[in-house]
Design a protein around this motif. Structure first.
Motif, PDB file in Angstrom:
ATOM      1  N   TYR A  26       0.829  -1.204   0.000  1.00  0.00           N
ATOM      2  CA  TYR A  26       0.000   0.000   0.000  1.00  0.00           C
ATOM      3  C   TYR A  26       0.863   1.254   0.000  1.00  0.00           C
ATOM      4  O   TYR A  26       0.536   2.233  -0.667  1.00  0.00           O
ATOM      5  N   GLY A  27       1.950   1.234   0.740  1.00  0.00           N
ATOM      6  CA  GLY A  27       2.872   2.370   0.733  1.00  0.00           C
ATOM      7  C   GLY A  27       3.460   2.582  -0.649  1.00  0.00           C
ATOM      8  O   GLY A  27       3.576   3.717  -1.129  1.00  0.00           O
ATOM      9  N   ALA A  28       3.802   1.494  -1.323  1.00  0.00           N
ATOM     10  CA  ALA A  28       4.350   1.589  -2.676  1.00  0.00           C
ATOM     11  C   ALA A  28       3.294   2.118  -3.650  1.00  0.00           C
ATOM     12  O   ALA A  28       3.595   2.932  -4.529  1.00  0.00           O
ATOM     13  N   LEU A  29       2.050   1.684  -3.478  1.00  0.00           N
ATOM     14  CA  LEU A  29       0.970   2.139  -4.344  1.00  0.00           C
ATOM     15  C   LEU A  29       0.720   3.636  -4.147  1.00  0.00           C
ATOM     16  O   LEU A  29       0.589   4.382  -5.122  1.00  0.00           O
ATOM     17  N   ALA A  35       3.464  10.108  -7.313  1.00  0.00           N
ATOM     18  CA  ALA A  35       4.391  10.434  -8.401  1.00  0.00           C
ATOM     19  C   ALA A  35       3.633  10.725  -9.701  1.00  0.00           C
ATOM     20  O   ALA A  35       4.074  11.547 -10.507  1.00  0.00           O
ATOM     21  N   ASP A  36       2.480  10.079  -9.880  1.00  0.00           N
ATOM     22  CA  ASP A  36       1.652  10.310 -11.071  1.00  0.00           C
ATOM     23  C   ASP A  36       0.745  11.524 -10.925  1.00  0.00           C
ATOM     24  O   ASP A  36      -0.029  11.832 -11.836  1.00  0.00           O
ATOM     25  N   GLY A  37       0.779  12.185  -9.762  1.00  0.00           N
ATOM     26  CA  GLY A  37      -0.043  13.364  -9.541  1.00  0.00           C
ATOM     27  C   GLY A  37      -1.496  13.058  -9.214  1.00  0.00           C
ATOM     28  O   GLY A  37      -2.367  13.905  -9.362  1.00  0.00           O
ATOM     29  N   ARG A  38      -1.772  11.853  -8.762  1.00  0.00           N
ATOM     30  CA  ARG A  38      -3.146  11.467  -8.450  1.00  0.00           C
ATOM     31  C   ARG A  38      -3.535  11.933  -7.049  1.00  0.00           C
ATOM     32  O   ARG A  38      -2.689  12.174  -6.205  1.00  0.00           O
ATOM     33  N   THR A  39      -4.829  12.007  -6.815  1.00  0.00           N
ATOM     34  CA  THR A  39      -5.333  12.337  -5.492  1.00  0.00           C
ATOM     35  C   THR A  39      -5.198  11.119  -4.593  1.00  0.00           C
ATOM     36  O   THR A  39      -5.488  10.003  -5.002  1.00  0.00           O
ATOM     37  N   LEU A  40      -4.753  11.350  -3.368  1.00  0.00           N
ATOM     38  CA  LEU A  40      -4.538  10.260  -2.439  1.00  0.00           C
ATOM     39  C   LEU A  40      -5.548  10.313  -1.305  1.00  0.00           C
ATOM     40  O   LEU A  40      -5.994  11.395  -0.924  1.00  0.00           O
ATOM     41  N   PRO A  41      -5.911   9.153  -0.765  1.00  0.00           N
ATOM     42  CA  PRO A  41      -6.846   9.141   0.357  1.00  0.00           C
ATOM     43  C   PRO A  41      -6.314   9.984   1.515  1.00  0.00           C
ATOM     44  O   PRO A  41      -5.137   9.933   1.847  1.00  0.00           O
ATOM     45  N   GLY A  42      -7.200  10.788   2.100  1.00  0.00           N
ATOM     46  CA  GLY A  42      -6.823  11.596   3.248  1.00  0.00           C
ATOM     47  C   GLY A  42      -6.104  12.884   2.908  1.00  0.00           C
ATOM     48  O   GLY A  42      -5.703  13.618   3.801  1.00  0.00           O
ATOM     49  N   ARG A  43      -5.937  13.183   1.643  1.00  0.00           N
ATOM     50  CA  ARG A  43      -5.260  14.413   1.225  1.00  0.00           C
ATOM     51  C   ARG A  43      -6.192  15.225   0.344  1.00  0.00           C
ATOM     52  O   ARG A  43      -7.070  14.693  -0.321  1.00  0.00           O
TER      53      ARG A  43
END
Length: 66
Positions: A26-29, A35-43
């Motif tokens: 999950y950390g790697a994902l 790095a791809d500029g995607r939205t991340l959970p909790g951010r």
């Protein structure tokens, strides 16, 4: 003589579960998504913030009634 009202019994409280660290995959994902500029959970999502902060009605020379 009336009996005092008794509160309803409460269900037993569940004990808080111990939080385990996320598996490394999950950390790697998340790192890959970041790095791809995607939205991340909790951010915050910068694109969504930009959209909702825009005016509801467009303005400018193309929208003037003159």
């Amino acid at each position: 003589m009336r009996q005092p009202v008794q509160p309803a019994p409460q269900p037993p409280r569940q004990q808080a579960r111990a939080r385990h660290p996320d598996p490394p995959i999950y950390g790697a994902l998340l790192a890959r998504w970041a790095a791809d500029g995607r939205t991340l959970p909790g951010r915050r999502d910068p694109e969504w913030s930009r959209i909702v902060s825009s005016p509801v009605w467009p303005t400018g020379p193309l929208y003037d009634d003159s």
